[in-house]
Write an enzyme that holds these catalytic residues in place. Structure first.
Site, PDB file in Angstrom:
ATOM      1  N   GLY A  49      40.589 -13.133   7.929  1.00 27.44           N
ATOM      2  CA  GLY A  49      39.251 -12.637   7.650  1.00 27.44           C
ATOM      3  C   GLY A  49      39.352 -11.240   7.078  1.00 27.44           C
ATOM      4  O   GLY A  49      40.359 -10.549   7.280  1.00 27.44           O
ATOM      5  N   GLN A  54      36.600  -2.946   4.517  1.00 32.97           N
ATOM      6  CA  GLN A  54      38.058  -2.838   4.560  1.00 32.97           C
ATOM      7  C   GLN A  54      38.661  -2.640   3.171  1.00 32.97           C
ATOM      8  O   GLN A  54      39.797  -2.166   3.058  1.00 32.97           O
ATOM      9  CB  GLN A  54      38.675  -4.073   5.223  1.00 32.97           C
ATOM     10  N   CYS A 103      44.374  -6.601  13.176  1.00 30.96           N
ATOM     11  CA  CYS A 103      43.451  -6.258  12.098  1.00 30.96           C
ATOM     12  C   CYS A 103      44.238  -5.686  10.931  1.00 30.96           C
ATOM     13  O   CYS A 103      45.143  -4.859  11.130  1.00 30.96           O
ATOM     14  CB  CYS A 103      42.456  -5.220  12.613  1.00 30.96           C
ATOM     15  N   LEU A 104      43.885  -6.104   9.713  1.00 33.96           N
ATOM     16  CA  LEU A 104      44.578  -5.580   8.534  1.00 33.96           C
ATOM     17  C   LEU A 104      44.374  -4.071   8.409  1.00 33.96           C
ATOM     18  O   LEU A 104      45.202  -3.390   7.803  1.00 33.96           O
ATOM     19  CB  LEU A 104      44.064  -6.282   7.267  1.00 33.96           C
ATOM     20  N   HIS A 145      34.803 -10.214  15.466  1.00 30.18           N
ATOM     21  CA  HIS A 145      35.695  -9.160  14.968  1.00 30.18           C
ATOM     22  C   HIS A 145      35.310  -8.765  13.545  1.00 30.18           C
ATOM     23  O   HIS A 145      35.146  -7.573  13.239  1.00 30.18           O
ATOM     24  CB  HIS A 145      37.147  -9.666  15.020  1.00 30.18           C
ATOM     25  N   GLU A 146      35.144  -9.769  12.674  1.00 34.72           N
ATOM     26  CA  GLU A 146      34.834  -9.458  11.258  1.00 34.72           C
ATOM     27  C   GLU A 146      33.465  -8.805  11.126  1.00 34.72           C
ATOM     28  O   GLU A 146      33.296  -7.849  10.380  1.00 34.72           O
ATOM     29  CB  GLU A 146      34.892 -10.718  10.396  1.00 34.72           C
ATOM     30  N   HIS A 149      33.142  -5.160  11.831  1.00 39.40           N
ATOM     31  CA  HIS A 149      33.500  -4.258  10.724  1.00 39.40           C
ATOM     32  C   HIS A 149      32.254  -3.798   9.965  1.00 39.40           C
ATOM     33  O   HIS A 149      32.211  -2.677   9.465  1.00 39.40           O
ATOM     34  CB  HIS A 149      34.421  -4.964   9.725  1.00 39.40           C
TER      35      HIS A 149
END
Ligand code: ZN
Length: 180
Positions: A49, A54, A103-104, A145-146, A149
């Site tokens: 995701g 991000q 997480c990225l 989570h996404e 953001h």
């Protein structure tokens, strides 16, 4: 097609509440390109995701796709590529479940996070059609989570027991369930 640099922990843009998209914006080349680039970036980073902040765009847009063979999160049910525009979460079951999250934007860290186990998300797809998805289990966590953001939140904010925050290497060494 382009892979964009991923912003990391400490970048103030990740902490902003992203703005809603006007449905009329969705059909513009800029948003179409952003959506494509988010998918390319997610694939390039082996993510499941990614949210627009991000990649440096403070907009209410997130992408999720869980491949059954995901190298970063193996062994979870797959979920086809979805675009979430202006998503809103409703908790359907507040009982919490925990997963180790990564997480990225938080490279090389995993943390144990507990979140409501069943949710509904109301959103627009990329063609501005209203959609709803209900999710439980790992997918409910990935969605939360996404979408966090888009509210300027990162998973590390939700780690209650910081003894369960680990480098990827130590997560694998000490916390990852061993097969058999
Ligand atoms: Zn993330």
């Amino acid at each position: 097609m382009a892979v964009r640099p991923v912003l990391t922990l400490g970048n103030p843009l990740l902490r902003r509440v992203a703005r809603d998209l006007d449905p009329a914006e969705l059909d513009t080349p800029a948003i179409r390109r952003l959506a494509e680039d988010m998918v390319d970036t997610m694939h390039h980073e082996d993510g499941i995701g990614i949210a627009a902040p991000q990649v440096g765009e403070s907009l209410q847009l997130a992408v999720i796709e869980i491949a059954s063979s995901s190298p970063r999160y193996p062994g979870h049910e797959s979920f086809a590529l979805h675009y979430f525009v202006n998503p809103r979460i409703t908790v359907l079951d507040p009982v919490e479940q925990g997963f180790w999250e990564g997480c990225l934007s938080v490279p090389n860290l995993r943390g144990y996070v507990e979140r409501p186990r069943r949710i509904r998300v109301d959103y627009l797809d990329l063609d501005a059609h209203p959609r709803t998805v209900e999710a439980e289990g790992f997918l409910a966590t990935v969605l939360q989570h996404e979408l966090d953001h888009l509210q300027g939140k990162l998973f590390v904010d939700r780690v209650r027991d910081t003894t369960r925050l680990a480098t990827l290497e130590d997560y694998v060494r000490f916390w990852l369930p061993k097969p058999g």
